[in-house]
Write a protein that holds these residues in place. Sequence first.
Motif, mmCIF file in Angstrom:
data_model
loop_
_atom_site.group_PDB
_atom_site.id
_atom_site.type_symbol
_atom_site.label_atom_id
_atom_site.label_comp_id
_atom_site.label_asym_id
_atom_site.label_seq_id
_atom_site.Cartn_x
_atom_site.Cartn_y
_atom_site.Cartn_z
ATOM 1 N N SER A 282 -44.469 14.604 39.078
ATOM 2 C CA SER A 282 -44.941 14.400 37.704
ATOM 3 C C SER A 282 -44.868 15.704 36.916
ATOM 4 N N TRP A 283 -45.273 16.789 37.549
ATOM 5 C CA TRP A 283 -45.225 18.093 36.878
ATOM 6 C C TRP A 283 -43.788 18.491 36.586
ATOM 7 N N ALA A 284 -42.902 18.326 37.568
ATOM 8 C CA ALA A 284 -41.506 18.705 37.380
ATOM 9 C C ALA A 284 -40.858 17.885 36.274
ATOM 10 N N ALA A 285 -41.137 16.571 36.233
ATOM 11 C CA ALA A 285 -40.554 15.719 35.208
ATOM 12 C C ALA A 285 -41.046 16.123 33.826
ATOM 13 N N ASP A 286 -42.315 16.507 33.714
ATOM 14 C CA ASP A 286 -42.868 16.919 32.427
ATOM 15 C C ASP A 286 -42.208 18.210 31.942
ATOM 16 N N VAL A 287 -42.008 19.161 32.862
ATOM 17 C CA VAL A 287 -41.355 20.424 32.495
ATOM 18 C C VAL A 287 -39.958 20.151 31.944
ATOM 19 N N GLU A 288 -39.209 19.282 32.612
ATOM 20 C CA GLU A 288 -37.848 18.975 32.173
ATOM 21 C C GLU A 288 -37.851 18.256 30.825
ATOM 22 N N ARG A 289 -38.792 17.363 30.637
ATOM 23 C CA ARG A 289 -38.875 16.614 29.374
ATOM 24 C C ARG A 289 -39.165 17.550 28.206
ATOM 25 N N ILE A 290 -40.140 18.452 28.385
ATOM 26 C CA ILE A 290 -40.502 19.392 27.320
ATOM 27 C C ILE A 290 -39.340 20.336 27.033
ATOM 28 N N ALA A 291 -38.664 20.777 28.085
ATOM 29 C CA ALA A 291 -37.506 21.662 27.889
ATOM 30 C C ALA A 291 -36.413 20.960 27.086
ATOM 31 N N ALA A 292 -36.206 19.670 27.342
ATOM 32 C CA ALA A 292 -35.195 18.917 26.597
ATOM 33 C C ALA A 292 -35.575 18.796 25.131
ATOM 34 N N PHE A 293 -36.858 18.597 24.843
ATOM 35 C CA PHE A 293 -37.305 18.536 23.451
ATOM 36 C C PHE A 293 -36.992 19.850 22.739
ATOM 37 N N ARG A 294 -37.322 20.957 23.367
ATOM 38 C CA ARG A 294 -37.134 22.268 22.728
ATOM 39 C C ARG A 294 -35.648 22.575 22.553
ATOM 40 N N ALA A 295 -34.844 22.214 23.544
ATOM 41 C CA ALA A 295 -33.406 22.464 23.434
ATOM 42 C C ALA A 295 -32.785 21.675 22.294
ATOM 43 N N ALA A 296 -33.399 20.535 21.957
ATOM 44 C CA ALA A 296 -32.898 19.703 20.856
ATOM 45 C C ALA A 296 -33.449 20.131 19.503
ATOM 46 N N GLY A 297 -34.198 21.239 19.474
ATOM 47 C CA GLY A 297 -34.651 21.785 18.205
ATOM 48 C C GLY A 297 -36.060 21.416 17.785
ATOM 49 N N TRP A 298 -36.838 20.825 18.692
ATOM 50 C CA TRP A 298 -38.218 20.466 18.372
ATOM 51 C C TRP A 298 -39.148 21.633 18.722
ATOM 52 N N THR A 299 -40.166 21.824 17.899
ATOM 53 C CA THR A 299 -41.267 22.726 18.243
ATOM 54 C C THR A 299 -42.302 21.919 19.008
ATOM 55 N N VAL A 300 -42.684 22.390 20.198
ATOM 56 C CA VAL A 300 -43.623 21.651 21.041
ATOM 57 C C VAL A 300 -44.896 22.466 21.210
ATOM 58 N N ILE A 301 -46.025 21.863 20.844
ATOM 59 C CA ILE A 301 -47.335 22.473 21.062
ATOM 60 C C ILE A 301 -47.896 21.880 22.349
ATOM 61 N N ASP A 302 -48.063 22.713 23.372
ATOM 62 C CA ASP A 302 -48.605 22.259 24.656
ATOM 63 C C ASP A 302 -50.129 22.337 24.598
ATOM 64 N N VAL A 303 -50.791 21.224 24.891
ATOM 65 C CA VAL A 303 -52.255 21.164 24.864
ATOM 66 C C VAL A 303 -52.750 20.892 26.272
ATOM 67 N N THR A 304 -53.629 21.751 26.754
ATOM 68 C CA THR A 304 -54.278 21.581 28.051
ATOM 69 C C THR A 304 -55.772 21.375 27.829
ATOM 70 N N ALA A 305 -56.474 21.051 28.906
ATOM 71 C CA ALA A 305 -57.918 20.848 28.788
ATOM 72 C C ALA A 305 -58.625 22.078 28.224
ATOM 73 N N PRO A 306 -58.306 23.322 28.688
ATOM 74 C CA PRO A 306 -58.971 24.491 28.095
ATOM 75 C C PRO A 306 -58.706 24.636 26.598
ATOM 76 N N LEU A 307 -57.479 24.346 26.142
ATOM 77 C CA LEU A 307 -57.197 24.446 24.705
ATOM 78 C C LEU A 307 -57.945 23.373 23.928
ATOM 79 N N LEU A 308 -58.048 22.163 24.493
ATOM 80 C CA LEU A 308 -58.779 21.096 23.804
ATOM 81 C C LEU A 308 -60.249 21.459 23.633
ATOM 82 N N ARG A 309 -60.772 22.291 24.542
ATOM 83 C CA ARG A 309 -62.161 22.767 24.402
ATOM 84 C C ARG A 309 -62.275 23.886 23.369
#
Length: 322
Positions: A282-309
Amino acid sequence: MGRRILLPDQLGDVFDVHEAHGAGVGRGRLHGRDLEIPFPGLRARIDPDPSDPEPDDPYLRQRRARTERARLYARRMPDSQHISHESAAALWGGPLPLAFGPDDRIAEASNLPVHVTVIGDGPLPRTTGVARHRGRADRTFATEHDGIRLATPATTWASLGALSVVDLVALGDYFCRVWRQGRGRPTPGRAPLATIDELRAATGSGRRLGIGRLRQAVEWIREDSWSPRESAVRCVLLGAGLPEPELNVDIYHEGRFLGCADLVYASRRVIVEYHGMLHGASWAADVERIAAFRAAGWTVIDVTAPLLRRPDDLIARVRRAL
């Protein structure tokens, strides 16, 4: 140590004390260490199933505990009662905030009461471990789900006005999710448990605890949110006055499917992605998905539990990206 007397197979995993006596089981055996007393008059075998371990997620563990206790009580529940409130939400599979015990630790099953409602003037339950409620016939509706009589999703949601607005939105998003067709979308065509109009009607049926929170929350509920953390992120952004994002959008680039993004500002090519507890594939698939978004020119804001707090930091990051 004496050999433990085996219980008759016909008793099953959960049984009534009178049923056990009728099968020849003595009073002493009913207090054996391999049995627990979930409610007076009931016994349940303690036999952990190694093929079904406890989930790592504390929210899932607590939902399972609520569900198991509600199912146990339902075996002895008279027709005048139905499961309600947090217990009904758990039986519907809905997300709830964590409950904590008197020691400020996550509450164990024994500290989670089963919520039971009686409509009208019938006698209330007086069983230990049961939180009793009385409902009015004009605003309290029950149905049967998986063999258990419980409050409808709309009645369940409207009974939980003591929750925060964010938690009410998350639960409402779950009840009202429309299971649409699309790449990566599970069980397309599955009917939602409730509609936003049904939740809105439930909030308008007389005075309720937390009516202000319910009325605010129902306006923020959407039909395409996939998780309570996504709901929480959306509430933070809306509460800060930021534009509302699209939810769970299939992203394509040059005709190729890249993945489904959580919260999307398509005109600004900004994606906000919540990362929960990820492991292994699941982690590996997410990394690849986010990388594909960025390579296609999207800005991606990664939100984790600590950031949500730290909502101010989250808001600032999304505002800068927009």
